[in-house]
Motif scaffolding. Structure first.
Motif, PDB file in Angstrom:
ATOM      1  N   VAL A  68       0.852  -1.187   0.000  1.00  0.00           N
ATOM      2  CA  VAL A  68       0.000   0.000   0.000  1.00  0.00           C
ATOM      3  C   VAL A  68       0.887   1.235   0.000  1.00  0.00           C
ATOM      4  CG1 VAL A  68      -1.811   1.243   1.227  1.00  0.00           C
ATOM      5  CG2 VAL A  68      -1.812  -1.255   1.218  1.00  0.00           C
ATOM      6  N   GLN A  69       0.625   2.142  -0.952  1.00  0.00           N
ATOM      7  CA  GLN A  69       1.366   3.408  -1.036  1.00  0.00           C
ATOM      8  C   GLN A  69       0.415   4.557  -0.784  1.00  0.00           C
ATOM      9  OE1 GLN A  69       3.059   3.552  -4.965  1.00  0.00           O
ATOM     10  NE2 GLN A  69       4.868   2.401  -4.360  1.00  0.00           N
ATOM     11  N   VAL A  70       0.786   5.419   0.130  1.00  0.00           N
ATOM     12  CA  VAL A  70      -0.005   6.619   0.395  1.00  0.00           C
ATOM     13  C   VAL A  70       0.562   7.736  -0.476  1.00  0.00           C
ATOM     14  CG1 VAL A  70      -0.748   8.266   2.147  1.00  0.00           C
ATOM     15  CG2 VAL A  70      -0.476   5.846   2.743  1.00  0.00           C
ATOM     16  N   VAL A  71      -0.316   8.329  -1.296  1.00  0.00           N
ATOM     17  CA  VAL A  71       0.104   9.376  -2.223  1.00  0.00           C
ATOM     18  C   VAL A  71      -0.486  10.705  -1.756  1.00  0.00           C
ATOM     19  CG1 VAL A  71       0.094  10.148  -4.620  1.00  0.00           C
ATOM     20  CG2 VAL A  71       0.101   7.695  -4.108  1.00  0.00           C
ATOM     21  N   PRO A  72       0.374  11.628  -1.291  1.00  0.00           N
ATOM     22  CA  PRO A  72      -0.100  12.941  -0.861  1.00  0.00           C
ATOM     23  C   PRO A  72      -0.638  13.757  -2.033  1.00  0.00           C
ATOM     24  CG  PRO A  72       2.125  12.505  -0.047  1.00  0.00           C
ATOM     25  CD  PRO A  72       1.796  11.455  -1.056  1.00  0.00           C
ATOM     26  N   PRO A  73      -1.374  14.840  -1.741  1.00  0.00           N
ATOM     27  CA  PRO A  73      -1.913  15.674  -2.829  1.00  0.00           C
ATOM     28  C   PRO A  73      -0.792  16.243  -3.709  1.00  0.00           C
ATOM     29  CG  PRO A  73      -2.642  16.492  -0.668  1.00  0.00           C
ATOM     30  CD  PRO A  73      -1.720  15.342  -0.434  1.00  0.00           C
ATOM     31  N   ASN A  74      -1.076  16.346  -5.002  1.00  0.00           N
ATOM     32  CA  ASN A  74      -0.180  16.942  -5.993  1.00  0.00           C
ATOM     33  C   ASN A  74       1.156  16.212  -6.155  1.00  0.00           C
ATOM     34  OD1 ASN A  74      -2.075  19.037  -6.485  1.00  0.00           O
ATOM     35  ND2 ASN A  74      -1.329  20.103  -4.667  1.00  0.00           N
ATOM     36  N   VAL A  90      -4.618  10.611  -0.949  1.00  0.00           N
ATOM     37  CA  VAL A  90      -5.204  11.296   0.205  1.00  0.00           C
ATOM     38  C   VAL A  90      -5.230  12.801  -0.022  1.00  0.00           C
ATOM     39  CG1 VAL A  90      -4.527   9.487   1.834  1.00  0.00           C
ATOM     40  CG2 VAL A  90      -2.966  11.379   1.407  1.00  0.00           C
ATOM     41  N   ASP A  91      -6.148  13.457   0.690  1.00  0.00           N
ATOM     42  CA  ASP A  91      -6.225  14.919   0.621  1.00  0.00           C
ATOM     43  C   ASP A  91      -5.292  15.520   1.678  1.00  0.00           C
ATOM     44  OD1 ASP A  91      -7.568  14.546   3.025  1.00  0.00           O
ATOM     45  OD2 ASP A  91      -9.545  15.025   2.195  1.00  0.00           O
ATOM     46  N   SER A  92      -5.333  16.825   1.845  1.00  0.00           N
ATOM     47  CA  SER A  92      -4.417  17.502   2.767  1.00  0.00           C
ATOM     48  C   SER A  92      -4.661  17.117   4.228  1.00  0.00           C
ATOM     49  CB  SER A  92      -4.516  19.020   2.599  1.00  0.00           C
ATOM     50  OG  SER A  92      -5.862  19.432   2.801  1.00  0.00           O
ATOM     51  N   GLU A  97      -9.241  10.286  -0.797  1.00  0.00           N
ATOM     52  CA  GLU A  97     -10.109  11.135  -1.597  1.00  0.00           C
ATOM     53  C   GLU A  97     -10.670  10.468  -2.842  1.00  0.00           C
ATOM     54  OE1 GLU A  97      -8.115  14.682  -2.856  1.00  0.00           O
ATOM     55  OE2 GLU A  97      -6.629  13.621  -4.025  1.00  0.00           O
ATOM     56  N   ARG A  98     -10.091   9.320  -3.270  1.00  0.00           N
ATOM     57  CA  ARG A  98     -10.666   8.575  -4.403  1.00  0.00           C
ATOM     58  C   ARG A  98     -10.531   7.091  -4.118  1.00  0.00           C
ATOM     59  NH1 ARG A  98      -6.182   9.342  -9.293  1.00  0.00           N
ATOM     60  NH2 ARG A  98      -5.419  11.222  -8.336  1.00  0.00           N
ATOM     61  N   PRO A  99     -11.383   6.273  -4.733  1.00  0.00           N
ATOM     62  CA  PRO A  99     -11.358   4.844  -4.428  1.00  0.00           C
ATOM     63  C   PRO A  99      -9.996   4.206  -4.735  1.00  0.00           C
ATOM     64  CG  PRO A  99     -13.332   5.393  -5.663  1.00  0.00           C
ATOM     65  CD  PRO A  99     -12.454   6.613  -5.663  1.00  0.00           C
TER      66      PRO A  99
END
Length: 103
Positions: A68-74, A90-92, A97-99
């Protein structure tokens, strides 16, 4: 006495031979390649709005061994496909924020 010469057929080309039972066949779809024990869940729409930690826990319960990779905004990500990777966008505030989906 003269012997009649029969036309001889050349031996079959290796690529023209019919596959035998011992010849392995290639899978026609990605699902066949993974086999019958492959996990069927490929997306988790119900995780939108949860924190990244909660979402990761649920994904690993349903798909052990998932990376599992968590991808910050932008942030940029590569476009390669990996059958054991799930990205959490994820959002800020750190909520999904998306499936999430496999890939």
């Amino acid at each position: 006495m003269s012997e009649e010469k029969k036309p001889t057929e050349p031996p079959p080309h290796p690529q023209q031979e019919q596959p035998s039972e011992s010849t392995p066949t290639l899978p026609r779809t990605y699902g066949q390649l993974l086999g019958p024990n492959a996990a069927s869940i490929k997306t988790w729409p119900g995780l939108v709005g949860l924190t990244a930690e909660e979402a990761e826990k649920k994904i690993k319960e349903e798909r052990p061994g998932a990376q599992v990779q968590v991808v910050p905004p932008n942030n940029f990500v590569t476009m390669d496909f990996r059958h054991n990777r799930v990205r959490l966008y994820v959002d800020s505030s750190g909520k999904v924020e998306r499936p999430p989906s496999v890939g």
